[in-house]
Design an enzyme around this catalytic site. Sequence first.
Site, short mmCIF file in Angstrom:
data_model
loop_
_atom_site.label_atom_id
_atom_site.label_comp_id
_atom_site.label_asym_id
_atom_site.label_seq_id
_atom_site.Cartn_x
_atom_site.Cartn_y
_atom_site.Cartn_z
N LYS A 56 3.55 4.94 -1.37
CA LYS A 56 4.60 4.91 -2.40
C LYS A 56 4.38 6.02 -3.42
O LYS A 56 5.31 6.71 -3.81
CB LYS A 56 4.63 3.53 -3.10
CG LYS A 56 5.21 2.44 -2.22
CD LYS A 56 5.00 1.04 -2.80
CE LYS A 56 5.40 -0.02 -1.78
NZ LYS A 56 5.05 -1.38 -2.15
N GLN A 100 2.38 -5.22 -6.44
CA GLN A 100 2.10 -5.12 -5.00
C GLN A 100 1.57 -6.46 -4.47
O GLN A 100 0.64 -7.04 -5.03
CB GLN A 100 1.07 -4.00 -4.75
CG GLN A 100 0.75 -3.76 -3.29
CD GLN A 100 1.96 -3.25 -2.49
OE1 GLN A 100 2.74 -2.43 -2.98
NE2 GLN A 100 2.12 -3.74 -1.28
N ASP A 123 12.18 -3.82 -6.83
CA ASP A 123 11.92 -4.52 -5.57
C ASP A 123 13.01 -5.56 -5.29
O ASP A 123 13.04 -6.16 -4.20
CB ASP A 123 10.58 -5.26 -5.68
CG ASP A 123 9.55 -4.70 -4.72
OD1 ASP A 123 9.93 -3.86 -3.88
OD2 ASP A 123 8.38 -5.11 -4.81
#
Length: 313
Positions: A56, A100, A123
């Site tokens: 990422k 995460q 997200d």
Amino acid sequence: MPFYTDRVLNGSAVAKVIRSEVADGVKELAKKHRAPRLVVLLVGEDPASKIYVGNKTKACAEVGIDGETVELPASTPQEELLERIESLNEDDSVDGILVQLPLPEGHDVAQLQWTVSPDKDVDGLHPINAGKLWQDQDCFVPCTPAGIIEMLERREFEMAGRHAVVVGRSAIVGKPMAALLLRQNCTVTVCHSRTKSLEETCREADILVAAVGQVGLIGPNHVQAGAVVIDVGMNRLTERRQIDHYYPGDEKRRRAFEKKGSVLIGDVDFTRVLPKASAITPVPGGVGPLTIAMLMVNTLESAKRRLQRTKGD
Ligand code: NDP
């Protein structure tokens, strides 16, 4: 008639185009304002998470997004994580916040996700965004299903009226995938671990999305001739005999296994399903790169919206 002539859907190539469009958008935004900023909270030492976060950050650097990883020890208490998220929510220079997963045991994941401000939730996991998705309102959409739709749209695949079967009902893939396919006017069926007659249900699919996390769950008997098969699964083969079974005669993969001790595989038995599908995503190189590209899209979008809101103040 097959939906595609090129049957293996190259997610990496589509992702590259998306990233280059994001890079242009970032340049434009940086000229009049600043580059978007994404902060990833990485808690603990999970090796797979470290690789994903590394990918990422690399993608951020490539498109000009200011990507930052906050690495915290596994022992970090929930309270401290909540405080960090709250302070990132208040920081006007931050456009996207990502926690995460998986987190080390003992953390309340939902509480953390609910604490991320919905307008920085790149997200798309905050219940406000999840709810808006089902109500067809503008919102952040989880990156994996968003990337799959983006790829199908770019391939000009007519989804309306098709029967889509999604295997898996997680909040991050299965459910938002179903919502997005519904938005595309597909007739949607969602399967899960309690589904009876999975094979028969899958065989009704024009579009079959596998998001389970089980090696080779979807075989040729699950696939209708001419279906589009999207493999979200990311699993590892760690035994030589499995490589021989799933990729007979594939010397490249065998060499990769001997070098690294494992190789990546999806939920679909690619070798045996390929002859039946009109289109299929490989693993790796299918859905994975699209997920990261859509994270870049969402972060840029968040920064643009923030700028617009500031102007409107
Ligand atoms: P989860 O474990 O959260 O969900 C798995 C789903 O599969 C559940 O809904 C479960 O049903 C269902 N399931 C389990 N066993 C079966 C079975 N035998 N038959 C039918 N359904 C079954 O996983 P995620 O959604 O987070 O991820 C799924 C896979 O996708 C994983 O391999 C993950 O690594 C990968 N992934 C890949 C991404 C990418 O970018 N390529 C991004 C995100 C995930 P139930 O609800 O009943 O338990």
